[in-house]
Design an enzyme around this catalytic site. Structure first.
Site, PDB file in Angstrom:
ATOM      1  N   VAL A 173     -12.404  62.174 -85.620  1.00 32.28           N
ATOM      2  CA  VAL A 173     -12.123  61.807 -87.011  1.00 32.28           C
ATOM      3  C   VAL A 173     -12.601  60.393 -87.319  1.00 32.28           C
ATOM      4  O   VAL A 173     -12.997  60.096 -88.450  1.00 32.28           O
ATOM      5  CB  VAL A 173     -10.612  61.970 -87.317  1.00 32.28           C
ATOM      6  CG1 VAL A 173     -10.253  61.407 -88.685  1.00 32.28           C
ATOM      7  CG2 VAL A 173     -10.212  63.434 -87.227  1.00 32.28           C
TER       8      VAL A 173
ATOM      9  N   VAL B  38     -14.967  68.633 -80.151  1.00 32.14           N
ATOM     10  CA  VAL B  38     -13.735  69.180 -80.707  1.00 32.14           C
ATOM     11  C   VAL B  38     -13.612  70.602 -80.169  1.00 32.14           C
ATOM     12  O   VAL B  38     -14.456  71.453 -80.438  1.00 32.14           O
ATOM     13  CB  VAL B  38     -13.771  69.181 -82.257  1.00 32.14           C
ATOM     14  CG1 VAL B  38     -12.422  69.636 -82.814  1.00 32.14           C
ATOM     15  CG2 VAL B  38     -14.149  67.799 -82.797  1.00 32.14           C
TER      16      VAL B  38
ATOM     17  N   HIS C 253      -5.225  72.319 -86.314  1.00 33.32           N
ATOM     18  CA  HIS C 253      -5.738  70.947 -86.210  1.00 33.32           C
ATOM     19  C   HIS C 253      -7.263  70.944 -86.024  1.00 33.32           C
ATOM     20  O   HIS C 253      -7.972  70.126 -86.615  1.00 33.32           O
ATOM     21  CB  HIS C 253      -5.043  70.231 -85.041  1.00 33.32           C
ATOM     22  CG  HIS C 253      -5.493  68.830 -84.814  1.00 33.32           C
ATOM     23  ND1 HIS C 253      -5.170  67.815 -85.688  1.00 33.32           N
ATOM     24  CD2 HIS C 253      -6.236  68.281 -83.822  1.00 33.32           C
ATOM     25  CE1 HIS C 253      -5.700  66.693 -85.242  1.00 33.32           C
ATOM     26  NE2 HIS C 253      -6.354  66.944 -84.113  1.00 33.32           N
TER      27      HIS C 253
END
Length: 191
Positions: free
Chosen positions: A46, A69, A76
């Protein structure tokens, strides 16, 4: 050739994967002539867009964004992937500078590891660095190409070498000679 400045932003989260991505990206950039490389680590995916923005603000010509990720048991994953993708896309369009997307979004760790350089997959960090270098060149070429095309379009058209009107006198000369030959033939016939 002027030096090209490229930032490399790497997320520390899933570092066993992201370090390999970073090695691939930096290795490729080091093989390119005239490239200055600047690197930064951020906590997670992020935070990648903010660090990319800082590199662009500092004058980098492009940035390589690296992260991993991996889907978990909650939503999430989706929020992180969307946040990073949207942020990087917005930066590219706002700054008009390329960002190589080397952020892996995988279902599991095995898929992520495979994308750090295996028989089946190229190192995605290296791939993202290649994309940045190609796009830096392309983004620089497009305005120059359009300017050249505009200049060429503004120039008067080249003159034609020979028009039909210019060739007409030769045809007329041939026509003038023909009656003369006919007159000589007629005189011979009278004798």
């Amino acid at each position: 050739m002027a030096n090209i400045k490229v930032g490399v932003v790497t997320a520390r989260w899933n570092s066993e994967i992201t370090q390999k991505l970073e090695e691939g990206a930096i290795s490729y950039l080091e093989s390119c002539e005239g490239v200055e490389i600047y690197a930064a680590l951020v906590p997670g995916a992020v935070e990648i867009p903010l660090a990319c923005q800082a590199f662009l603000d500092a004058g980098c010509d492009g940035v390589v964004a690296l992260g991993a990720v991996i889907r978990g048991e909650t939503s999430h994953y989706d929020y992180v992937c969307n946040s990073v993708t949207d942020g990087l896309t917005r930066l590219m369009l706002d700054y008009k500078k390329p960002i190589g997307f080397g952020v892996l979004t995988t279902e599991n760790e095995e898929q992520a590891i495979a994308r750090t350089g295996s028989a089946e997959h190229m190192n995605k960090g290296e791939e993202a660095a290649q994309v940045v270098m190609e796009m830096i060149g392309l983004v620089g070429e497009i305005p120059a190409t359009l300017k050249t095309a505009k200049l060429l379009a503004a120039q008067p058209a080249p003159k034609a070498k020979a028009s039909k009107a210019a060739k007409a006198p030769k045809t007329q000369k041939a026509a003038k000679k023909a009656p003369a030959k006919a007159k000589k033939s007629a005189k011979k016939g009278k004798k």
